[in-house]
Design a protein around this motif. Structure first.
Motif, PDB file in Angstrom:
ATOM      1  N   PHE A 104      97.158  21.814  35.355  1.00 41.37           N
ATOM      2  CA  PHE A 104      96.898  23.218  34.991  1.00 41.37           C
ATOM      3  C   PHE A 104      97.474  24.178  36.036  1.00 41.37           C
ATOM      4  CE2 PHE A 104      92.726  22.663  32.318  1.00 41.37           C
ATOM      5  CZ  PHE A 104      93.442  21.962  31.372  1.00 41.37           C
ATOM      6  N   ALA A 105      97.253  23.849  37.307  1.00 39.84           N
ATOM      7  CA  ALA A 105      97.650  24.720  38.428  1.00 39.84           C
ATOM      8  C   ALA A 105      97.461  23.892  39.706  1.00 39.84           C
ATOM      9  CB  ALA A 105      96.762  25.965  38.466  1.00 39.84           C
ATOM     10  N   PRO A 106      98.034  24.342  40.831  1.00 40.46           N
ATOM     11  CA  PRO A 106      97.813  23.578  42.076  1.00 40.46           C
ATOM     12  C   PRO A 106      96.317  23.467  42.397  1.00 40.46           C
ATOM     13  CG  PRO A 106      99.524  25.238  42.381  1.00 40.46           C
ATOM     14  CD  PRO A 106      98.918  25.500  41.035  1.00 40.46           C
ATOM     15  N   VAL A 107      95.899  22.263  42.777  1.00 41.37           N
ATOM     16  CA  VAL A 107      94.485  22.006  43.068  1.00 41.37           C
ATOM     17  C   VAL A 107      94.205  22.315  44.545  1.00 41.37           C
ATOM     18  CG1 VAL A 107      92.766  20.154  43.255  1.00 41.37           C
ATOM     19  CG2 VAL A 107      94.262  20.284  41.231  1.00 41.37           C
ATOM     20  N   VAL A 108      93.172  23.091  44.798  1.00 42.02           N
ATOM     21  CA  VAL A 108      92.791  23.424  46.182  1.00 42.02           C
ATOM     22  C   VAL A 108      91.913  22.327  46.773  1.00 42.02           C
ATOM     23  CG1 VAL A 108      91.621  25.110  47.670  1.00 42.02           C
ATOM     24  CG2 VAL A 108      92.866  25.895  45.645  1.00 42.02           C
ATOM     25  N   ALA A 109      90.975  21.860  45.976  1.00 36.75           N
ATOM     26  CA  ALA A 109      90.041  20.823  46.435  1.00 36.75           C
ATOM     27  C   ALA A 109      89.444  20.153  45.209  1.00 36.75           C
ATOM     28  CB  ALA A 109      88.938  21.445  47.282  1.00 36.75           C
ATOM     29  N   GLU A 110      89.025  18.913  45.370  1.00 37.66           N
ATOM     30  CA  GLU A 110      88.369  18.243  44.237  1.00 37.66           C
ATOM     31  C   GLU A 110      87.428  17.170  44.748  1.00 37.66           C
ATOM     32  OE1 GLU A 110      90.792  15.599  41.733  1.00 37.66           O
ATOM     33  OE2 GLU A 110      92.421  15.960  43.154  1.00 37.66           O
ATOM     34  N   HIS A 111      86.472  16.861  43.915  1.00 35.91           N
ATOM     35  CA  HIS A 111      85.526  15.802  44.252  1.00 35.91           C
ATOM     36  C   HIS A 111      85.232  15.046  42.965  1.00 35.91           C
ATOM     37  CE1 HIS A 111      82.710  13.824  46.865  1.00 35.91           C
ATOM     38  NE2 HIS A 111      81.717  14.043  46.030  1.00 35.91           N
ATOM     39  N   VAL A 112      86.205  14.311  42.496  1.00 33.95           N
ATOM     40  CA  VAL A 112      86.036  13.587  41.232  1.00 33.95           C
ATOM     41  C   VAL A 112      86.096  12.084  41.486  1.00 33.95           C
ATOM     42  CG1 VAL A 112      86.989  15.410  39.748  1.00 33.95           C
ATOM     43  CG2 VAL A 112      88.514  13.687  40.682  1.00 33.95           C
ATOM     44  N   GLY A 113      85.423  11.365  40.640  1.00 34.09           N
ATOM     45  CA  GLY A 113      85.413   9.918  40.756  1.00 34.09           C
ATOM     46  C   GLY A 113      84.321   9.337  39.887  1.00 34.09           C
ATOM     47  N   PRO A 114      84.167   8.004  39.946  1.00 39.04           N
ATOM     48  CA  PRO A 114      83.119   7.375  39.143  1.00 39.04           C
ATOM     49  C   PRO A 114      81.742   7.595  39.759  1.00 39.04           C
ATOM     50  CG  PRO A 114      84.305   5.723  40.431  1.00 39.04           C
ATOM     51  CD  PRO A 114      84.939   7.038  40.744  1.00 39.04           C
ATOM     52  N   MET A 115      80.780   7.776  38.937  1.00 38.61           N
ATOM     53  CA  MET A 115      79.401   7.950  39.425  1.00 38.61           C
ATOM     54  C   MET A 115      78.425   7.722  38.272  1.00 38.61           C
ATOM     55  SD  MET A 115      79.223  12.080  39.887  1.00 38.61           S
ATOM     56  CE  MET A 115      80.935  12.402  40.239  1.00 38.61           C
ATOM     57  N   PRO A 116      77.176   7.386  38.593  1.00 40.60           N
ATOM     58  CA  PRO A 116      76.179   7.278  37.528  1.00 40.60           C
ATOM     59  C   PRO A 116      76.024   8.628  36.820  1.00 40.60           C
ATOM     60  CG  PRO A 116      75.334   6.367  39.602  1.00 40.60           C
ATOM     61  CD  PRO A 116      76.622   7.076  39.922  1.00 40.60           C
ATOM     62  N   TYR A 117      75.810   8.626  35.519  1.00 37.95           N
ATOM     63  CA  TYR A 117      75.624   9.888  34.804  1.00 37.95           C
ATOM     64  C   TYR A 117      74.498  10.736  35.431  1.00 37.95           C
ATOM     65  CZ  TYR A 117      74.368  13.240  31.217  1.00 37.95           C
ATOM     66  OH  TYR A 117      74.031  14.406  30.571  1.00 37.95           O
ATOM     67  N   PRO A 118      73.338  10.155  35.816  1.00 40.56           N
ATOM     68  CA  PRO A 118      72.300  10.986  36.435  1.00 40.56           C
ATOM     69  C   PRO A 118      72.760  11.618  37.752  1.00 40.56           C
ATOM     70  CG  PRO A 118      71.367   8.881  35.750  1.00 40.56           C
ATOM     71  CD  PRO A 118      72.857   8.758  35.599  1.00 40.56           C
ATOM     72  N   ALA A 119      73.730  11.020  38.439  1.00 42.40           N
ATOM     73  CA  ALA A 119      74.228  11.616  39.690  1.00 42.40           C
ATOM     74  C   ALA A 119      75.016  12.886  39.383  1.00 42.40           C
ATOM     75  CB  ALA A 119      75.089  10.619  40.452  1.00 42.40           C
ATOM     76  N   LEU A 120      75.843  12.846  38.339  1.00 41.27           N
ATOM     77  CA  LEU A 120      76.567  14.069  37.968  1.00 41.27           C
ATOM     78  C   LEU A 120      75.577  15.124  37.486  1.00 41.27           C
ATOM     79  CD1 LEU A 120      79.284  15.502  37.651  1.00 41.27           C
ATOM     80  CD2 LEU A 120      79.451  14.567  35.336  1.00 41.27           C
ATOM     81  N   ASN A 121      74.552  14.689  36.753  1.00 37.15           N
ATOM     82  CA  ASN A 121      73.546  15.621  36.235  1.00 37.15           C
ATOM     83  C   ASN A 121      72.762  16.326  37.353  1.00 37.15           C
ATOM     84  OD1 ASN A 121      70.271  15.410  35.068  1.00 37.15           O
ATOM     85  ND2 ASN A 121      71.720  16.854  34.196  1.00 37.15           N
ATOM     86  N   SER A 122      72.743  15.739  38.552  1.00 37.62           N
ATOM     87  CA  SER A 122      71.994  16.399  39.633  1.00 37.62           C
ATOM     88  C   SER A 122      72.918  16.890  40.747  1.00 37.62           C
ATOM     89  CB  SER A 122      70.930  15.450  40.192  1.00 37.62           C
ATOM     90  OG  SER A 122      71.512  14.219  40.522  1.00 37.62           O
ATOM     91  N   ALA A 123      74.238  16.783  40.540  1.00 34.99           N
ATOM     92  CA  ALA A 123      75.189  17.102  41.608  1.00 34.99           C
ATOM     93  C   ALA A 123      75.112  18.562  42.059  1.00 34.99           C
ATOM     94  CB  ALA A 123      76.611  16.772  41.153  1.00 34.99           C
ATOM     95  N   PHE A 124      74.726  19.461  41.161  1.00 35.64           N
ATOM     96  CA  PHE A 124      74.730  20.894  41.513  1.00 35.64           C
ATOM     97  C   PHE A 124      73.322  21.456  41.685  1.00 35.64           C
ATOM     98  CE2 PHE A 124      78.545  19.864  39.049  1.00 35.64           C
ATOM     99  CZ  PHE A 124      79.496  20.114  40.032  1.00 35.64           C
ATOM    100  N   ASP A 125      72.322  20.586  41.677  1.00 35.35           N
ATOM    101  CA  ASP A 125      70.933  21.063  41.781  1.00 35.35           C
ATOM    102  C   ASP A 125      70.707  21.910  43.031  1.00 35.35           C
ATOM    103  OD1 ASP A 125      70.554  19.509  39.548  1.00 35.35           O
ATOM    104  OD2 ASP A 125      68.984  18.236  40.405  1.00 35.35           O
ATOM    105  N   ALA A 126      71.339  21.512  44.140  1.00 35.46           N
ATOM    106  CA  ALA A 126      71.077  22.206  45.409  1.00 35.46           C
ATOM    107  C   ALA A 126      71.557  23.657  45.387  1.00 35.46           C
ATOM    108  CB  ALA A 126      71.745  21.452  46.553  1.00 35.46           C
ATOM    109  N   LEU A 127      72.490  23.973  44.478  1.00 37.08           N
ATOM    110  CA  LEU A 127      72.974  25.358  44.389  1.00 37.08           C
ATOM    111  C   LEU A 127      71.969  26.265  43.680  1.00 37.08           C
ATOM    112  CD1 LEU A 127      76.727  24.864  43.397  1.00 37.08           C
ATOM    113  CD2 LEU A 127      75.876  25.953  45.486  1.00 37.08           C
TER     114      LEU A 127
END
Ligand SMILES: Cc1cc2nc3c(=O)[nH]c(=O)nc-3n(C[C@H](O)[C@H](O)[C@H](O)COP(=O)(O)OP(=O)(O)OC[C@H]3O[C@@H](n4cnc5c(N)ncnc54)[C@H](O)[C@@H]3O)c2cc1C
Length: 456
Positions: A287-310
């Motif tokens: 889409f465009a140059p990527v500045v930063a990323e944090h992608v990879g395999p993880m349990p679905y519940p981990a992605l579901n709670s990844a942004f809770d702290a925000l």
């Protein structure tokens, strides 16, 4: 206090009944949005459907307002009220999975964190919200948009049955066979029709997913939005996710000198074969140059709670929302004009695709009417300091006003503000009159009016 006394209520209820004279009142009256400062007469901490029936009877008999609280996340603060009764189900969080039938039944106060942890153990999931602390009930009753909605439909599309306490204090089962009109209305109609004490969902095979956030420069926002729009409708339905605007939090995967700057993101979730995840997400890298990323395999519940702290409890919240059928240049211009002024690291704008399995359900098949929308936008103002309320509410309003001319009249009820009551008919379009009919049958006195209200 009218026909039923607090003592009689206490005798009837197994859970704790909290009034302003009791220890724990300050905690019991709180909801997630700290901007809401209400003082109910009584909070009934329900432990089972019988307690809910008692709370409903008490409110009705004493002609008091009744607020219903599941996960407590309602931004307009519908989970509390002044001088009335709160039926608080937040202690009812059990989830039972039936792996043979591939269903799960959640109690009315369960959160998506509770639900996903229980179903993950069996390699199963259904569509839920993107934050683990949101309630299953409130989210599902309004529709339910999340990482899995392209693949599995809305949360309400996966609901197979609900136990409901209606305004007259009766306990009903609602599904395709029993009380089918009520079941229809519950799937999108919000908390208008009764208190849901448990919900049964069908599940699909989802265990570990491949995904996470990808950040691009704000200067590339228009390109990213156009690219996402053109790509997502044709992408495999296992690919969930959404574009978002967000200030960079201080996380190690983001260059330190960029922390606190606003970015456009694509947050993705590939729920197909794990070894195909990298390839499935590749288009986002083009889409465009990527500045930063944090992608990879993880349990679905981990992605579901990844942004809770925000989004911890206790922030100030003011949100606005609408649907778009075409994410056109006018809407994109409005986003790129207002998003750079995100007021706090907690604030965000999400543009959720509504397509794939969501589009295969007819608009009149459930109360959720906008089946032809292509995106549901939420401008989610969230910040810690009440001193900023006026300025940040104004940011949300201005942003919303700029996108409104390029959007549908209606929005997703669960993302809307308390001052959006005049949009309720538009939110339900052709389904509104039928919702009024069902409301007249199950709640003619409008006991359940603290919500995006369908008036009988
Ligand atoms: C941080 C955050 C993230 C979110 N993310 C998403 C998302 O990814 N996808 C999405 O679709 N929405 C999302 N939402 C919106 C969410 O769907 C609504 O806020 C929803 O109302 C929350 O439900 P709750 O049970 O937590 O809230 P509550 O405040 O407990 O309930 C809200 C209303 O729902 C009704 N309700 C709740 N429980 C019951 C019940 N047991 N019986 C009958 N009525 C009930 C009542 O009318 C109640 O007033 C998010 C909200 C927040 C604050």
């Amino acid at each position: 206090m009218g026909r039923l006394s607090i003592d009689q209520l206490r005798e009837r209820v197994r859970g704790v009944v909290v009034t302003s004279d009791d220890d724990g009142y300050e905690e019991a009256r709180k909801v997630y949005n700290a901007m809401i400062d209400k003082r109910p007469a009584v909070v009934v901490r329900c432990t089972h459907a019988g307690d809910v029936m008692a709370a409903v009877d008490f409110a009705r008999e004493n002609e008091l307002d009744l607020a219903v609280r599941g996960g407590g996340h309602s931004v307009p603060g519908f989970g509390t009220c002044d001088d009335g009764v709160v039926a608080d189900l937040s202690g009812m969080r059990g989830v039972r999975v039936d792996p043979a039938r591939r269903t799960a039944r959640a109690e009315g106060g369960a959160t998506w964190g509770d639900f996903n942890a229980a179903t993950y153990a069996f390699g199963l999931a259904t569509t839920g919200g993107i934050i683990s602390t949101t309630g299953v009930s409130g989210l599902t009753l309004g529709g339910g948009i999340g990482y899995l909605s392209r693949k599995l439909g809305l949360s309400c599309d996966n609901l197979v049955s609900a136990d409901v306490v209606t305004a007259d204090g009766r306990f009903l089962v609602a599904n395709e066979e029993e009380n089918a009109d009520l079941f229809w209305a519950l799937r999108g109609g919000g908390g208008n029709f009764g208190v849901v004490t448990s919900l049964e969902f069908k599940l699909a095979e989802v265990k570990d997913v491949y995904g996470g956030p990808i950040l691009y420069e704000m200067a590339d926002a228009a390109t990213v939005l156009r690219s996402f729009r053109d790509f997502i409708g044709k992408a495999p339905e296992e690919l969930g996710g959404f574009p978002a605007f967000q200030m960079a939090p201080p996380l190690p995967f983001i260059p330190e000198d960029r922390h606190g700057e606003p970015f456009i993101l694509v947050v993705s979730c590939w729920a197909g074969a794990l070894d195909e995840g990298g390839r499935a997400l590749q288009p986002f890298h083009d889409f465009a140059p990527v500045v930063a990323e944090h992608v990879g395999p993880m349990p679905y519940p981990a992605l579901n709670s990844a942004f809770d702290a925000l989004v911890p409890p206790g922030l100030q919240h003011y949100w606005k929302a609408n649907f778009v059928t075409e994410l056109g240049d006018g809407a994109i211009e409005a986003h790129t004009r207002h998003a750079p002024d995100l007021p706090a690291v907690n604030s965000t704008v999400h543009i959720y695709p509504i397509d794939g399995a969501c589009h295969r359900v007819a608009p009149e098949a459930t109360a959720f009417a906008y089946r032809d929308a292509s995106f549901a936008t939420v401008i989610a103002g969230m910040w810690p300091d009440p001193a900023d309320n006026e300025a940040n509410t104004a940011w949300v309003r201005d942003y919303y006003e700029a996108t409104a001319p390029h959007s549908e009249e209606g929005g997703y009820v669960n993302f809307m503000a308390g001052d959006d009551q005049d949009r309720v008919r538009a939110n339900y379009r052709g389904n509104y009159d039928r919702l009024v009919e069902v409301k007249r049958l199950y709640d003619p006195g409008n006991l359940f009016h603290l919500n995006q209200n369908i008036t009988p």
